[in-house]
Design an enzyme around this catalytic site. Structure first.
Site, mmCIF file in Angstrom:
data_model
loop_
_atom_site.group_PDB
_atom_site.id
_atom_site.type_symbol
_atom_site.label_atom_id
_atom_site.label_comp_id
_atom_site.label_asym_id
_atom_site.label_seq_id
_atom_site.Cartn_x
_atom_site.Cartn_y
_atom_site.Cartn_z
ATOM 1 N N LYS A 30 0.832 -1.208 0.000
ATOM 2 C CA LYS A 30 0.000 0.000 0.000
ATOM 3 C C LYS A 30 0.866 1.256 0.000
ATOM 4 C CE LYS A 30 -0.509 0.123 5.047
ATOM 5 N NZ LYS A 30 -1.462 0.116 6.180
ATOM 6 N N TYR A 256 15.928 29.723 11.435
ATOM 7 C CA TYR A 256 14.788 30.622 11.595
ATOM 8 C C TYR A 256 14.344 30.697 13.058
ATOM 9 C CZ TYR A 256 14.364 30.327 6.508
ATOM 10 O OH TYR A 256 14.604 30.385 5.160
#
Length: 357
Positions: A30, A256
């Site tokens: 899957k 950041y």
């Protein structure tokens, strides 16, 4: 320099053969085979003598049929595209009495596996009485116009939990269903329930089971931490390169929003060309990478880059390993990063170079 997702094909096949051993295995493919690629996985599993597959997507099931014309293919989700299921000889879950009664005419000639709900409560018949009811209803239909009961299955939701009793509860409930139906004379060509965790806990197949339905172990990760690493081999490597070295000083902030504060008088940071845009999870970035066989800590994560604190042995263009056989996905699973499958699924194959060796 670009980050590379790389897999050693022979190691992948060898691991699949080792996982299979002398048992029958239904390989779970899957979600594009856990992001390894459906074509690569199916062809590799066939080479490892695994010819039974399961997925949750009808589109993927059809593609598996194209890749493996003689394979047994099981669709774990119910579908309403009955003609396609029939055309490609795909076996499908029978998830409930309501589904059967609503669609029994469209289901004619389709091979189904009756699903028992068990503790997961995701899908399936709730009780043995409901299973008896659907089997009786099917038997009353004309043989040429009935659904074909090919299998019986469930899913264990707690097999990787060792500190709670739920696995033993769901295991016993399931085995009672299997034993009762077989003792009543019912026959199923496929009986399957075990995921990777159950398969290794039981050291093979449960009684009367024809297959184990294995996912993550086939892709190189252990389902629980007490399983020795030697049992399962990871063939995947995720790597990038240092693009430059930065010398920073006490009081500097890197990344950041003050992501990393420099507290030492002098710190050496490697700027590495890989980031969360490539699928590196923030929780993974709380841990180490491997450079020249040594571990160095990640200090900040950005979309396309990360900072790694290094020493004088590390230079621009050096290779940085986030995952390989020595720094495994399952190591970080057990450190709380996220599930094995989540780390694999997060990787961005649109930005990473994909390499099969």
């Amino acid at each position: 320099m670009t980050a590379i997702w790389s897999v050693d094909r022979q190691n992948f096949i060898n691991n699949a053969q080792s996982v299979k051993g002398n048992n029958n295995v239904m390989s779970v493919v899957k979600n594009n085979a856990y992001h390894y690629g459906l074509e690569f996985a199916v062809e590799s599993f066939l080479e490892a003598c695994i010819d039974t597959f399961s997925t949750t997507s009808l589109k993927e099931a059809v593609r598996v049929r194209e890749l493996a014309p003689e394979a047994t293919i099981f669709l774990m989700n119910p579908s309403y595209e009955f003609d396609t299921v029939r055309q490609y000889d795909i076996q499908m879950t029978l998830p409930s009495l309501d589904y059967y009664y609503r669609h029994k005419e469209q289901l004619q000639g389709i091979k189904v596996h009756i699903e028992f709900e068990n503790l997961l409560h995701r899908s399936g018949f709730r009780t043995l009485d409901e299973i008896h009811e659907v089997l009786s209803a099917i038997e009353q239909e004309d043989e040429d116009h009935r659904v074909i009961v090919e299998g019986l299955w469930t899913h264990f939701g707690y097999a990787d939990e060792f500190d709670v009793p739920e696995y033993q509860i769901e295991r016993e409930a399931w085995l009672k269903i299997v034993d009762t139906l077989l003792s009543e004379g019912y026959h199923f060509n496929l009986i399957h329930a075990q995921n990777s965790a159950s398969y290794y806990r039981e050291e093979g197949l449960l009684p009367h089971h024809t297959h184990a339905r294995i996912g993550i172990a086939l892709y190189g990760s252990r389902p629980y931490s007490s399983l020795d690493q030697s049992e399962i081999t990871q063939a995947l490597t995720l790597k990038a390169n240092v693009i430059q070295i930065r010398d920073v000083h006490q009081g500097d902030y890197c990344g950041y929003s003050f992501a990393f504060e420099v507290t030492e008088p002098h710190t050496r940071l490697a700027v590495v060309y890989i980031g969360y845009g490539d699928g590196v999870l923030k929780t993974r970035a709380a841990h180490d990478v491997l450079i020249h066989g040594r571990r160095f800590p990640i200090r900040a994560l950005m979309m396309s880059h990360m900072f790694v604190e290094v020493d004088e042995t590390v230079h621009a263009e050096d290779e940085v390993i986030l995952y390989n056989g020595d720094i495994r996905i399952d190591e970080f699973t057990f450190k709380g990063v996220s599930a094995n499958s989540e780390q694999l699924s997060a990787l961005n194959h649109h930005s990473l170079i994909k390499e099969i060796r």
